[in-house]
Motif scaffolding. Sequence first.
Motif, PDB file in Angstrom:
ATOM      1  N   GLY A  57       0.835  -1.208   0.000  1.00  0.00           N
ATOM      2  CA  GLY A  57       0.000   0.000   0.000  1.00  0.00           C
ATOM      3  C   GLY A  57       0.861   1.244   0.000  1.00  0.00           C
ATOM      4  O   GLY A  57       1.398   1.646   1.026  1.00  0.00           O
ATOM      5  N   VAL A  58       1.005   1.811  -1.160  1.00  0.00           N
ATOM      6  CA  VAL A  58       1.843   3.006  -1.282  1.00  0.00           C
ATOM      7  C   VAL A  58       1.132   4.193  -0.669  1.00  0.00           C
ATOM      8  O   VAL A  58       1.740   5.148  -0.222  1.00  0.00           O
ATOM      9  CB  VAL A  58       2.120   3.318  -2.768  1.00  0.00           C
ATOM     10  N   ASN A  59      -0.199   4.066  -0.646  1.00  0.00           N
ATOM     11  CA  ASN A  59      -0.989   5.235  -0.274  1.00  0.00           C
ATOM     12  C   ASN A  59      -1.327   5.263   1.207  1.00  0.00           C
ATOM     13  O   ASN A  59      -2.225   5.938   1.628  1.00  0.00           O
ATOM     14  CB  ASN A  59      -2.280   5.235  -1.098  1.00  0.00           C
ATOM     15  N   GLU A 254       7.006  15.089  20.099  1.00  0.00           N
ATOM     16  CA  GLU A 254       7.468  14.069  19.135  1.00  0.00           C
ATOM     17  C   GLU A 254       7.259  12.658  19.640  1.00  0.00           C
ATOM     18  O   GLU A 254       8.141  11.813  19.591  1.00  0.00           O
ATOM     19  CB  GLU A 254       8.939  14.302  18.779  1.00  0.00           C
ATOM     20  N   VAL A 255       6.049  12.421  20.114  1.00  0.00           N
ATOM     21  CA  VAL A 255       5.714  11.107  20.642  1.00  0.00           C
ATOM     22  C   VAL A 255       5.413  10.126  19.509  1.00  0.00           C
ATOM     23  O   VAL A 255       5.631   8.925  19.638  1.00  0.00           O
ATOM     24  CB  VAL A 255       4.496  11.233  21.584  1.00  0.00           C
ATOM     25  N   TYR A 256       4.951  10.673  18.377  1.00  0.00           N
ATOM     26  CA  TYR A 256       4.491   9.784  17.297  1.00  0.00           C
ATOM     27  C   TYR A 256       5.459   9.784  16.109  1.00  0.00           C
ATOM     28  O   TYR A 256       5.986  10.838  15.731  1.00  0.00           O
ATOM     29  CB  TYR A 256       3.091  10.202  16.832  1.00  0.00           C
ATOM     30  N   SER A 257       5.672   8.607  15.585  1.00  0.00           N
ATOM     31  CA  SER A 257       6.480   8.482  14.364  1.00  0.00           C
ATOM     32  C   SER A 257       5.593   7.948  13.256  1.00  0.00           C
ATOM     33  O   SER A 257       4.538   7.358  13.522  1.00  0.00           O
ATOM     34  CB  SER A 257       7.621   7.500  14.583  1.00  0.00           C
ATOM     35  N   THR A 258       6.041   8.141  12.058  1.00  0.00           N
ATOM     36  CA  THR A 258       5.267   7.601  10.931  1.00  0.00           C
ATOM     37  C   THR A 258       6.160   6.750  10.054  1.00  0.00           C
ATOM     38  O   THR A 258       7.374   6.911  10.013  1.00  0.00           O
ATOM     39  CB  THR A 258       4.664   8.724  10.062  1.00  0.00           C
ATOM     40  N   PHE A 259       5.491   5.874   9.356  1.00  0.00           N
ATOM     41  CA  PHE A 259       6.224   5.026   8.415  1.00  0.00           C
ATOM     42  C   PHE A 259       5.324   4.743   7.228  1.00  0.00           C
ATOM     43  O   PHE A 259       4.165   4.386   7.386  1.00  0.00           O
ATOM     44  CB  PHE A 259       6.587   3.708   9.106  1.00  0.00           C
ATOM     45  N   SER A 260       5.859   4.958   6.024  1.00  0.00           N
ATOM     46  CA  SER A 260       5.063   4.624   4.845  1.00  0.00           C
ATOM     47  C   SER A 260       5.841   3.646   3.989  1.00  0.00           C
ATOM     48  O   SER A 260       7.065   3.596   4.028  1.00  0.00           O
ATOM     49  CB  SER A 260       4.731   5.872   4.042  1.00  0.00           C
ATOM     50  N   ALA A 261       5.100   2.873   3.199  1.00  0.00           N
ATOM     51  CA  ALA A 261       5.734   1.916   2.286  1.00  0.00           C
ATOM     52  C   ALA A 261       6.651   2.671   1.335  1.00  0.00           C
ATOM     53  O   ALA A 261       7.694   2.179   0.917  1.00  0.00           O
ATOM     54  CB  ALA A 261       4.674   1.154   1.507  1.00  0.00           C
ATOM     55  N   GLU A 262       6.245   3.904   1.038  1.00  0.00           N
ATOM     56  CA  GLU A 262       7.046   4.696   0.115  1.00  0.00           C
ATOM     57  C   GLU A 262       8.440   4.965   0.681  1.00  0.00           C
ATOM     58  O   GLU A 262       9.436   4.898  -0.031  1.00  0.00           O
ATOM     59  CB  GLU A 262       6.332   6.026  -0.151  1.00  0.00           C
TER      60      GLU A 262
END
Lengths: 401, 226
Positions: A57-59, A254-262
Amino acid sequence: MNFLEAFYISLDSIWSNKMRSILTMLGLIIGISSVVTIISLGNATQNTIETELSSLGVNSITVYLNRDVTIKPSDKLIHSDIDMIEENFSDAVMYATPSISKGGVILSDVSETNVNFTAATENTFDSENLNMIEGRFLNDFDSIGYKKNIVIDSDLATELFGSGLATGNKILISTGATSQSYFVVGVYEMKESLGGFSTATVYLPYTTMDAMFNMQGILDSLKITFKSSVEDPNLEIKYIINSIERKHSNIGEEVYSTFSAEDLIDTVSQTLGLVTLFIGAIAAISLVVGGIGVMNIMLVSVTERTREIGIRKALGAQYTDIMLQFLIEAVTIAILGGIIGSIFGAIFTSVGGNLMKIDSVVSGDALVMAVVFSTSIGIFFGLYPANKAAKLDPIVALRHE
Amino acid sequence: MLTVKNLNKIYGTGEISVHALRDVNFTIIEGEYVSIIGPSGSGKSTLMNILGCLDQSSSGEYILDQQSTQSLTGKELATVRNKKIGFVFQSYNLLPKLSALKNVELSMIYSGVPNEERKKRAKEALIKVGLEDRMNHKPPELSGGQKQRVAIARAIVNNPSIILADEPTGNLDSVSTGEILKLFDSLNEEGKTIILVTHETDVADKTKRMLSFSDGYLIKDEVMNR
């Protein structure tokens, strides 16, 4: 003398020294074929990995807790965050799905199987790109009703129920002290995983799972799937994070991080690209060695044909005529080597692609590069011998035995 | 058509210099058949190189077809060789991997004669030297006399002002020598200017004028009575 005449003379000379010409080309054939193969297979691997990763899921972007900062209980992502995101960002967000994963065991008459229990909503089916081969996926009624329904993968289904239908069967699952009976409503297709072996993932309604593990709405992470109309999910996620922070009153911590397939695709592509380039560069050294081979043979050829050069000069050949003759000979050898090398490169690529089980296409870039490279090598390494030939004094050259 | 004035050629400098030609003067007019004779070291090869525009003199003048060659560049000398001079060498100097026809075509390649015409003229030249049935043979398949005839065909094909033959019969038996000299005779009768360098008096006797060299000097210039 025109170019074509010089070309014919060169071809004649290459043809009348077949063995030597082929041996000279060999260096270039090896160099060009390895560069073409490495770059083509590198590109193919990159494409394959990108395709596999895009299926994640790129999106979509996953939001999780940053492990580098101290987390207060109030910081934890909870189920109401999902409702908030779906409500406030309905323009951009297709849906958000909770992600909770716990280990457990499925008990059967004869064995115990370790599995990952994963919380699911109706949308998990789409967000995880699942394919049902039997029955149905979990839906909102399962969640609302805290149903003890379960969806398992095809491998597990075969393991538990052989070739028969899994749907409709009851299975016993154990989470430590207690064990409960669940009803199999569907079987999804097990994907070829990049990592090879992995623990089976089974899906439960998130409400059921929440109750089972007494989670009180707390999530491991959440996955946001954006509408395809959203051009830059990475920009959108900033607003979403901001509003999650406001909800948890921890803005700027900065408690939350994100990660994407991209992100993953970018990293992997970049790394693979570098590795390909590096190996390609090493292979390119063999091209230089091949080029020196061309120069060596051309120097031998000039010495051997000193008398011929003298005769041609006596008959009126000018500096440029002789220069062109030998330069074209060097370039022709190099280009022929390049073409044969490309053919071998194409063969190696398709054989290698078959062995590695990836879709391999000979990269057009690599072929163009092969021809440009071999031509430049011919010119670069042919220039010195050709100049040496063209500068010969006709009297000295004619007297040469 | 060809004039040499106070021609000097010195190889090297200072103590070790060799004076190969000393104040040589002569004129050759169109249609002459001249031999240049002398023992080895007499300077005849040096003269041949200068007349053939393969080399330039140290001082003096060499005028070919009203053109002084003294100040010509390497490129211009190549053009003169191509258009005005036909060489015949003792060792034939044919390219062994090319057919007789291709060998004869060579000088025309460098003067830019188109392919069709080149073939036509090369064939004519080979017919003229009597090799119509050997055109596609390569030099190793030809006898010495035949090779020299290919070389003569190559020398005349571009219609040069002079034919320069350097010991053309030096490697040939007496029969072939006779044939080659006869061929030169007939070419001269057609009006071709021929300069033949030799050390054999029998060969020089067949020409119409003899220039004798010794130690770089022109010692005798005599018209032969034949």
